[in-house]
Design a protein around this motif. Sequence first.
Motif, PDB file in Angstrom:
ATOM      1  N   GLY A   1     -49.577 -16.550 -58.661  1.00  0.00           N
ATOM      2  CA  GLY A   1     -50.309 -16.736 -57.419  1.00  0.00           C
ATOM      3  C   GLY A   1     -50.009 -15.631 -56.426  1.00  0.00           C
ATOM      4  N   GLU A   2     -49.518 -16.033 -55.247  1.00  0.00           N
ATOM      5  CA  GLU A   2     -49.155 -15.057 -54.213  1.00  0.00           C
ATOM      6  C   GLU A   2     -47.657 -14.805 -54.186  1.00  0.00           C
ATOM      7  N   GLU A   3     -46.983 -15.104 -55.293  1.00  0.00           N
ATOM      8  CA  GLU A   3     -45.534 -14.934 -55.389  1.00  0.00           C
ATOM      9  C   GLU A   3     -45.216 -13.699 -56.234  1.00  0.00           C
ATOM     10  N   PHE A   4     -44.292 -12.875 -55.729  1.00  0.00           N
ATOM     11  CA  PHE A   4     -43.900 -11.639 -56.414  1.00  0.00           C
ATOM     12  C   PHE A   4     -42.382 -11.584 -56.484  1.00  0.00           C
ATOM     13  N   ILE A   5     -41.882 -10.857 -57.476  1.00  0.00           N
ATOM     14  CA  ILE A   5     -40.435 -10.770 -57.646  1.00  0.00           C
ATOM     15  C   ILE A   5     -40.037  -9.329 -57.950  1.00  0.00           C
ATOM     16  N   ILE A   6     -38.905  -8.920 -57.377  1.00  0.00           N
ATOM     17  CA  ILE A   6     -38.372  -7.580 -57.618  1.00  0.00           C
ATOM     18  C   ILE A   6     -37.013  -7.724 -58.287  1.00  0.00           C
ATOM     19  N   LEU A   7     -36.870  -7.100 -59.443  1.00  0.00           N
ATOM     20  CA  LEU A   7     -35.606  -7.078 -60.174  1.00  0.00           C
ATOM     21  C   LEU A   7     -34.877  -5.784 -59.824  1.00  0.00           C
ATOM     22  N   LEU A   8     -33.624  -5.918 -59.361  1.00  0.00           N
ATOM     23  CA  LEU A   8     -32.877  -4.768 -58.855  1.00  0.00           C
ATOM     24  C   LEU A   8     -31.514  -4.681 -59.540  1.00  0.00           C
ATOM     25  N   PRO A   9     -31.443  -3.987 -60.670  1.00  0.00           N
ATOM     26  CA  PRO A   9     -30.147  -3.819 -61.340  1.00  0.00           C
ATOM     27  C   PRO A   9     -29.181  -2.990 -60.482  1.00  0.00           C
ATOM     28  N   ASN A  10     -27.890  -3.251 -60.678  1.00  0.00           N
ATOM     29  CA  ASN A  10     -26.836  -2.498 -59.980  1.00  0.00           C
ATOM     30  C   ASN A  10     -27.060  -2.486 -58.461  1.00  0.00           C
ATOM     31  N   THR A  11     -27.427  -3.640 -57.924  1.00  0.00           N
ATOM     32  CA  THR A  11     -27.742  -3.737 -56.498  1.00  0.00           C
ATOM     33  C   THR A  11     -27.018  -4.941 -55.899  1.00  0.00           C
ATOM     34  N   ASP A  12     -26.345  -4.706 -54.753  1.00  0.00           N
ATOM     35  CA  ASP A  12     -25.663  -5.809 -54.071  1.00  0.00           C
ATOM     36  C   ASP A  12     -26.532  -6.343 -52.937  1.00  0.00           C
ATOM     37  N   THR A  13     -25.981  -7.249 -52.152  1.00  0.00           N
ATOM     38  CA  THR A  13     -26.735  -7.887 -51.069  1.00  0.00           C
ATOM     39  C   THR A  13     -27.249  -6.864 -50.064  1.00  0.00           C
TER      40      THR A  13
END
Length: 316
Positions: free
Chosen positions: A225-237
Motif C-alpha cells: 500500500g502506502e507503506e515503505f521500508i528501508i534496509l540499512l546494513p551496518n547502521t546504528d540509531t
Amino acid sequence: MTNLKSPKVLVVDDDEDACYLLQVALTTAGFQVITAENGRDTLAVLETERPDIILLDLNLPDIDGIALCRRIHDCYAALPPPILMITGTKDDRLVNEAFEAQVTDFITKPVNFTILKNRIKRILREQETLKKLETVNLKLTKISQTDSLTNLANRHHFQIIFFQEWARSIREQQSLGLLLCDLDAFKQYNDHYGHLSGDACLQQFAAILKASVNRITDLVARFGGEEFIILLPNTDTSGIRKIDNRLRQQLADAAILHGNSRVDKLLTYSAGGIAIIPHQNLLPNDLIGLADRALYKAKANGRNCTVMASGTAGSS
C-alpha cells in the motif's frame, strides 16, 4: 548482439597454410576473420576484440587448445563466445576433456569447408537464441523482484535480502537498521484527488525515498500500500536518524500538496525505526515487528514524526 550478416570469427592456428585456407574460405562465405598463431596472441587479441565465435586448433606451440579454452572462459565475466575446436584426434579422453573445458563443438581434419560454414552458422544461431533467453530471464527476474508501480524492490525481494543481511550481521556482529515509513492520511489523499493521482504520489515518494540513501547495500522497498521500508546494513540509531532527516527535508522540498493534511496542506509521513545487532534468539520478523510498533506510536503521537524502537544499537 551478434551481427548474423557478418559475424566475426577468430581463427587460432599456428599452421600458416591451414590458417590461410580457413581465412579465404570463411571470408568468401561472408565472415569477418581475425587470426592468431598461438595462445599468447589469442589472449592479446581478446583484450581488444570480441569475436562471435572462435575456431581453435587443438595443438598449439605454447599452450594446448584445451588449456587455452579454459583461459578464454576466464576472460569473460558474461557469456563467452562459442569455441569450435579443430582436431585430427580420435582420442575419446581428449574429446571428453575438451567438452569439460566448455568447447562448444568439434570439426575434424581435413576440414570440409561446406560443413565448417554451416556448423558455424548453426552455432551462431544457437548462441543468439541463448542471448535472447538470457535477456528474457534477466527481465523476468527484475519483474519478479520489482514493484510494478514504484519500480522499487517488492516485499518478496526485500525479505530475501533482509534475511541475507540478517545472517551476515550475526556473523560480523554489525548493527542492522530498518526504517518503516507510512504516508499520513493517504486514504484521504486518494478520496480527495483520485486513485490515479494517488499512484503518481506513491511514485514521487518512492523516488524521494530512493534519493535519500546513497550506499549500494541500502535497499528501499514498497512494503505494501502506502507503506515503505528501508534496509540499512551496518547502521546504528544515529545513522537511521540522518536518513530520516534527509528524507523529511527532501519531502518538504518536493511540497506535494495534500488537501487533508494537518501540516501546511502538504504530504507527510510517519515512521518507525530500529537498529540492533541481531542475535540467534531474535528472528528477522521480530525486528520488523519492533519497527511496526514504533510506527504505530508515531501515528498515535500525531503523525509526521519518527519513533525509534528500543534496542541494542551497534556502531555504524
